[in-house]
Write an enzyme that holds these catalytic residues in place. Sequence first.
Site, mmCIF file in Angstrom:
data_model
loop_
_atom_site.group_PDB
_atom_site.id
_atom_site.type_symbol
_atom_site.label_atom_id
_atom_site.label_comp_id
_atom_site.label_asym_id
_atom_site.label_seq_id
_atom_site.Cartn_x
_atom_site.Cartn_y
_atom_site.Cartn_z
ATOM 1 N N TRP A 293 73.620 23.223 79.101
ATOM 2 C CA TRP A 293 74.333 24.493 79.231
ATOM 3 C C TRP A 293 75.819 24.280 79.484
ATOM 4 O O TRP A 293 76.649 25.095 79.057
ATOM 5 C CB TRP A 293 73.687 25.394 80.278
ATOM 6 N N ASP B 230 78.387 28.403 86.724
ATOM 7 C CA ASP B 230 77.309 29.077 85.987
ATOM 8 C C ASP B 230 76.023 28.915 86.811
ATOM 9 O O ASP B 230 75.348 27.895 86.734
ATOM 10 C CB ASP B 230 77.158 28.448 84.602
ATOM 11 N N LYS C 133 66.368 34.726 85.395
ATOM 12 C CA LYS C 133 65.580 33.785 86.193
ATOM 13 C C LYS C 133 65.167 34.449 87.513
ATOM 14 O O LYS C 133 64.054 34.907 87.641
ATOM 15 C CB LYS C 133 66.371 32.503 86.465
#
Length: 298
Positions: free
Chosen positions: A40, A110, A134
Amino acid sequence: VPSNYKVLFLQGGATLQASMIPMNLLRGKTSMDFIETGHWGTRAINEAQAIANVNIAATSKDKGFTYVPAFDTWKLDKNAAFVHITPNETIHGVEFYDFPNVGDIPLVGDFSSTIMSRPFDVSKFGVIYAGAQKNIGPSGIAVVIVRDDLIGNVIPHTPDLLNFKKHVEAESMLNTPATYNWYLAGLVFKWTKAQGGVAKLEEVNKRKAAKLYDALDATGFYINSIEKSVRSRMNVPFFLKDESLNDKFLKEANERRLLNLKGHKVSGGMRASIYNAMPEAGVDALIDFLKDFEKRNG
Ligand code: PMP
């Protein structure tokens, strides 16, 4: 969250933040520092590169993203607009448990796959962002926590919908918000409080992760090669030493209703996602299966 921060609920997921943050934080600067500790981070670098120069100040790519480069080895640029980290790499399973001090340069995190799994010091960051899907709610919405002094300096020709200031003024309702997602996020916040809050969930998350890693480390039948001090409490990637057993493992796991253990296509192997919503009993059931499968196939 200290009072000099604004909390926004925006569309476009976490990915849009990888370009929106450069647009809002460049403030006349020409380059941004990124720390690359997994997939990511790489994706965020690729997005940010469309807006301005990226300096990869540290990367753990040399060892397959299995560690966090020591903070004192980071080659930070003192003129960078910000330093971007990914505190939990969802696919590689690498998590920061403390954060660097980068001086006056805003730190951007992030937090997509770690937010609400444990308390942390928001004041260390200029911007925190997280895709909701999530520990917050359904996908498509992103929570962005931005420090006041970083609001209001967008690069020229930035559309309103990509401008933090416009969203702050409109209280995240600059256009029709993702109402259903936002409502469900509210229910999850209430649920989180009812569990005793984030600090309480951290205790459970620590226990869940510790016992799962212990089971994986026990004999060498399963492998997780992430450096122990930075193993993720949310995403536990692992491999079977004998990968020819993968299909059998997944089939039997499915039969026991232990679902979605197949690893991400980027990394292969297996992955146990043990977010807040996974009860400890679910982890216990996985551990029982790991042991039983090993006994029959080891
Ligand atoms: N960052 C991290 C750490 C992620 O785990 C994900 C998605 N799983 C993303 C970014 C991308 O999120 P989105 O799909 O919401 O854009």
